[in-house]
Design a protein around this motif. Structure first.
Motif, mmCIF file in Angstrom:
data_model
loop_
_atom_site.group_PDB
_atom_site.id
_atom_site.type_symbol
_atom_site.label_atom_id
_atom_site.label_comp_id
_atom_site.label_asym_id
_atom_site.label_seq_id
_atom_site.Cartn_x
_atom_site.Cartn_y
_atom_site.Cartn_z
ATOM 1 N N LEU A 420 7.185 0.328 -64.865
ATOM 2 C CA LEU A 420 7.588 1.409 -63.967
ATOM 3 C C LEU A 420 9.106 1.479 -63.799
ATOM 4 C CD1 LEU A 420 4.884 1.156 -61.142
ATOM 5 C CD2 LEU A 420 4.978 2.758 -63.051
ATOM 6 N N SER A 421 9.786 0.335 -63.928
ATOM 7 C CA SER A 421 11.237 0.336 -63.749
ATOM 8 C C SER A 421 11.944 1.112 -64.854
ATOM 9 C CB SER A 421 11.766 -1.096 -63.705
ATOM 10 O OG SER A 421 11.649 -1.720 -64.974
ATOM 11 N N ASN A 422 11.277 1.315 -65.990
ATOM 12 C CA ASN A 422 11.887 2.040 -67.103
ATOM 13 C C ASN A 422 11.540 3.524 -67.100
ATOM 14 O OD1 ASN A 422 13.085 -0.319 -68.301
ATOM 15 N ND2 ASN A 422 11.028 -0.915 -68.994
ATOM 16 N N ASP A 423 10.848 3.967 -66.068
ATOM 17 C CA ASP A 423 10.468 5.373 -65.968
ATOM 18 C C ASP A 423 11.194 6.003 -64.779
ATOM 19 O OD1 ASP A 423 9.343 7.862 -65.809
ATOM 20 O OD2 ASP A 423 7.262 7.170 -65.658
ATOM 21 N N PRO A 424 12.313 6.692 -65.022
ATOM 22 C CA PRO A 424 13.077 7.259 -63.901
ATOM 23 C C PRO A 424 12.281 8.233 -63.050
ATOM 24 C CG PRO A 424 14.358 7.304 -65.930
ATOM 25 C CD PRO A 424 12.954 6.937 -66.317
ATOM 26 N N SER A 425 11.285 8.889 -63.617
ATOM 27 C CA SER A 425 10.557 9.910 -62.883
ATOM 28 C C SER A 425 9.681 9.344 -61.770
ATOM 29 C CB SER A 425 9.674 10.722 -63.836
ATOM 30 O OG SER A 425 8.609 9.921 -64.350
ATOM 31 N N VAL A 426 9.425 8.016 -61.783
ATOM 32 C CA VAL A 426 8.588 7.431 -60.739
ATOM 33 C C VAL A 426 9.214 7.636 -59.365
ATOM 34 C CG1 VAL A 426 7.578 5.296 -59.845
ATOM 35 C CG2 VAL A 426 7.582 5.743 -62.309
ATOM 36 N N LEU A 427 10.524 7.412 -59.275
ATOM 37 C CA LEU A 427 11.178 7.512 -57.962
ATOM 38 C C LEU A 427 12.165 8.672 -57.856
ATOM 39 C CD1 LEU A 427 11.900 3.785 -57.003
ATOM 40 C CD2 LEU A 427 9.928 5.202 -56.423
ATOM 41 N N SER A 428 12.641 9.180 -58.969
ATOM 42 C CA SER A 428 13.634 10.246 -58.897
ATOM 43 C C SER A 428 13.083 11.456 -58.149
ATOM 44 C CB SER A 428 14.060 10.668 -60.299
ATOM 45 O OG SER A 428 15.061 11.673 -60.236
ATOM 46 N N GLY A 429 13.784 11.873 -57.119
ATOM 47 C CA GLY A 429 13.361 13.007 -56.318
ATOM 48 C C GLY A 429 12.388 12.667 -55.212
ATOM 49 N N LEU A 430 11.955 11.392 -55.128
ATOM 50 C CA LEU A 430 11.087 10.986 -54.017
ATOM 51 C C LEU A 430 11.840 11.216 -52.711
ATOM 52 C CD1 LEU A 430 8.357 9.556 -53.267
ATOM 53 C CD2 LEU A 430 9.698 7.431 -53.180
ATOM 54 N N THR A 431 11.232 11.958 -51.805
ATOM 55 C CA THR A 431 11.953 12.421 -50.614
ATOM 56 C C THR A 431 11.159 12.131 -49.354
ATOM 57 O OG1 THR A 431 12.940 14.232 -51.890
ATOM 58 C CG2 THR A 431 12.991 14.422 -49.489
ATOM 59 N N ALA A 432 11.835 11.592 -48.379
ATOM 60 C CA ALA A 432 11.268 11.414 -47.038
ATOM 61 C C ALA A 432 11.931 12.414 -46.109
ATOM 62 C CB ALA A 432 11.491 9.994 -46.545
#
Length: 815
Positions: A420-432
């Motif tokens: 998962l650390s090599n997949d930027p899309s997992v967290l990119s744009g995650l918004t609270a």
């Protein structure tokens, strides 16, 4: 910004310079003239300063409490143009700020939790401007505008100044409208593109109506260069306006209507890289390894190169203002005073909370809007042997906050492990998205009596009954990069999934804490006048700081559920003892005051954090007990009109007496949490075992220097300039503070070394005119105002360097 108003102020300043008539620029005469019959001493023997510390006008040396009085000319000549600069003149006052909202004001080491601000708690240093209470420190970060003097009242002031003055109060008095036409102006230019202009004019509109108008602006280039935005950051861009109308239909009645507005719009507030330190997180998950894995190199490892590469937008938009009506009615030997006020505060920030040039946290913005209303009614009576004041106070406040925190393109690599650390899309744009509001209501009855048992011995008891009610709401909704709202409960996501990774960063939550409480404060003062100029006093005070509620979210249990019991925070309970001696001698040309104090606080309100990256930035809790004690000495001398000097010193020993479940410092955080029977690893052991919390009982409180000094001197001699008779003068002032901790739990990585600052000024003044050049931080001392621990236990320490050497020139005039 504010270009139209700036141009107007500059024009008014220039016109005033041309039409100015004689008046002494250093307006110390007003300080030396008693404002009422209580100042019965022979003022011809030396300086007499009038204060309102006990809600009535009297000489400072008659007030049986520790008080620092800073006159307008001292504020201006030393360049201390807002609250954050005052510690250079008042050693036991500490002010720390990472931005206007996250500003801490403490006296004698106590007052407000050290760390990120929560709306749910109150300050312990009350800030008053012309009798109007400013409930938030952030709402008092305006530039001083047309100020007459600032009184720093040290020690609890819970009887007369209210529930949240456990450490003391700052009482700011502005210049009042006059029935004689007068005006003043001031223009300053300096390096770093520093520009400051101030103007004030006052005079009658009729026999019964007078008006006073004042304005100022301050602008300065930033002190840190951001290579990413190619701009200087941490600049100053401040505007202030104030208007007052005085209606005085008779000698016994006055009504003053006041309005003010302040705006700050700087690109602020950023940090620089300071150092890294090993935590107990796995070595591959600490700053150096994480940065290397992404090919990131910080722009400079020398913090005093004043370079940064922060990539998120920065802003510290701050608007403050309000209106008040003050009515004073003299009734025989007493005065009835009513103060009605409305204040607002509008905060629009943008921050870079990962402290790096990587897009780990791409946005961290929590704009807030506050409205507060207050009403105070009091009656002062003065007699031959008896003085007293009784009053009632009501207050209501609402704060609304709309927050957003968002992860960036580098967040996955920074926060996650495995595939998962090599997949930027997992967290990119995650918004609270955080929505919260607070409503607070308070009411109080108070009274203080001063009775002369003999001509020398006076007793002064006081009491205050206070009621508080608070209710709040907090909701965090979380959206992934595609804009879809996620849920982390019922059911909980499976371990190792994308959803589990996202929930480990931002977890949805809703809470609605509320609480109400009654509190009773009282104090007792005994003072004895050995001679007209020697006063000794002893004080005991029982005070409190009101209940708190957690407004930034609640800590969670092992199942991820909010711990509702943490929604409210107990009130602080304060016991305070103080003895003091106030003296004047040498025909009142010299003053020496001494105070010793011991203050203990049970259920001290602190900010704690679980150290994780964005799960929870911090929440309020109670430490078991803290204690602060020390000695303060103030000395000033004016042997002639040609020379004056002052020196102030403070020794402060402020410690946690009992805090057994405190957040751990970074060197003890980040590893696997110790379970029963396990021994935590040594500090800074990568991959180690970390305690769930730390016992920091006995450690010093953050932000408190054991030793603090300030001093100043000025000498002058007769001279003539451009056919004007006047004085050439040379002034020096400086301050020193010993090292202090810049983290709630003391850390070897966040200790700030002591430093000394020196300022010089050289000028010429005559009637109505004053021009001088100045240099501040003459020796270009490198020092830090604040150090901060980056989130995530990665070992990064960021900081804010203090101002470098600055220089410039100031012209002042009056008419």
């Amino acid at each position: 910004m504010h270009s139209f108003v700036r141009s107007g102020l500059l024009a008014a300043t220039a016109v005033g310079a041309l039409i100015s008539a004689p008046v002494h620029a250093q307006t110390t005469a007003a300080a030396a003239t008693p404002a009422d019959p209580q100042a019965e001493e022979d003022v011809s023997r030396g300086e007499v300063i009038i204060v309102t510390a006990r809600r009535r006008q009297e000489t400072a040396q008659k007030v049986p409490l520790a008080i620092s009085v800073i006159k307008a000319d001292s504020i201006e000549s030393t360049g201390n143009f807002n609250v954050t600069k005052l510690p250079q003149l008042a050693p036991t006052l500490q002010v720390y700020t990472s931005n206007p909202r996250n500003t801490s004001v403490n006296i004698r080491g106590i007052g407000v939790p050290f760390g990120l601000t929560s709306d749910g708690f109150e300050q312990g240093v009350g800030i008053y401007v012309d009798d109007v209470y400013n409930s938030r420190v952030a709402a008092a970060t305006f530039d001083f505008l047309d100020v007459q003097q600032v009184e720093v009242l040290r020690g609890p002031q819970g009887t007369l100044y209210g529930k949240n003055t456990t450490a003391g109060a700052i009482n700011i008095t502005t210049n009042a409208p006059t029935f004689e036409f007068e005006g003043r102006g001031e223009l300053t230019l300096g390096n770093l593109s520093f520009r400051q202009a101030k103007a004030a004019v006052s005079g009658p509109l009729s026999d019964t109506v007078a008006v006073r108008l004042a304005g100022s602006f301050t602008n300065r280039r930033g002190t840190i260069y951001n290579v990413t935005s190619k701009q200087w950051i941490n600049e100053q861009d401040n505007l202030g306006l104030r208007a007052q109308v005085l209606f005085k239909p008779s000698e016994d009645l006055s009504i003053t209507l006041s309005g003010d507005y302040s705006a700050q719009d700087p690109e602020c507030c950023g940090t620089v890289y300071v150092r890294t330190g090993l935590t107990q997180r796995a070595l591959s998950r600490q700053y150096e390894a994480l940065a290397a894995a992404q090919g990131y190199t910080v722009v400079s490892r020398n913090p005093f190169a004043r370079l940064t590469d922060l990539d998120a937008p920065l802003d510290a938009g701050n608007k403050i203002g309000g209106a008040s009506v003050k009515v004073k009615w003299d009734i025989g030997a007493g005065t009835l005073t009513s103060v009605s006020a409305w204040r607002f505060w509008d905060w629009k920030p943008k921050n870079d909370r990962d402290f790096t040039g990587l897009s780990v946290v791409s946005a961290s913005n929590n704009p807030s809007q506050q409205d507060q209303y207050s009403q105070e009614l009091r009656y002062n009576y003065s007699g031959d042997r008896l003085d007293f004041v009784v009053g009632a106070f009501g207050f209501h406040q609402r704060i609304d906050t709309q927050g957003i925190e968002q992860q960036g393109i580098n967040a996955s690599k920074w926060n996650l492990t495995g595939a998962l650390s090599n997949d930027p899309s997992v967290l990119s744009g995650l918004t609270a998205r955080n929505t919260q509001w607070l409503k607070a209501t308070s009411a109080a009855l108070y009274g203080q009596l001063s009775y002369k048992l003999t001509d020398r011995l006076t007793v002064q008891p006081g009491l205050r009954l206070n009621y508080d009610k608070k209710s709040g709401f907090y909701q965090r909704r979380v959206f992934n990069g595609a804009g879809t709202e996620i849920s982390c409960f019922n059911p909980a996501p499976a371990s190792g999934t994308v959803l589990a990774a996202q929930c480990g960063i931002y977890s949805p939550q809703v809470s609605a804490p509320s609480a109400s409480d009654w509190n009773f404060s009282y104090d007792f003062n005994l003072n004895y006048r050995f001679s007209p100029d020697v006063l000794a006093y002893a004080t005991y005070a029982k005070s409190f700081k009101t209940i708190g509620i957690n407004q930034n979210g609640l800590p969670t249990d092992s199942a991820g559920n909010p711990i509702t019991a943490a929604g409210t925070v107990k009130p602080e309970s304060v016991n305070h003892f103080e003895i003091g001696l106030k003296t004047q001698f040498w025909n009142r040309l010299a003053t020496f005051n001494l105070a010793a104090f011991h203050t203990s606080i049970a259920n001290y309100q602190v900010t704690v954090s679980n150290g994780q990256f964005g799960v929870l930035r911090g929440y309020l809790a109670n430490a078991g007990k803290v204690r602060t004690q020390g000695i303060e000495a103030d000395f000033k001398i004016r042997p002639s009109d040609r020379f004056s000097a002052y020196a102030n010193a403070a020794y402060t020993d402020a410690r946690y007496v009992r805090f057994v479940d405190a957040p751990c410092p970074p060197e003890l955080a980040g590893g696997t949490t110790a379970t029963a029977g396990q021994t935590p690893s040594a500090p800074g052991r990568p991959g180690g075992i970390s305690p769930a919390n730390c016992d920091i009982s006995g450690q010093r409180l953050p932000g408190v220097s054991k030793w603090a000094f300030s001093y100043g001197a000025e000498a002058n001699f007769p001279a003539r300039l451009l056919d004007k008779e006047g004085q050439v003068y040379l002034g020096v002032d400086g301050s020193y503070r010993s090292g202090f901790s810049s983290n709630p739990s003391e850390s070897v990585y966040t200790n700030i070394e002591g430093y000394a600052l020196t300022n010089l000024r050289l000028g010429f003044r005559s009637e109505g005119f004053d021009i001088y050049g100045w240099v501040r931080n003459v020796f270009d001392v490198n020092y830090f105002e604040l150090l901060q621990v980056a989130p995530g236990n990665v070992g990064l320490i960021a900081g804010q360097p203090g101002d470098p050497r600055t220089f410039g020139a100031t012209v002042k005039f009056g008419f």
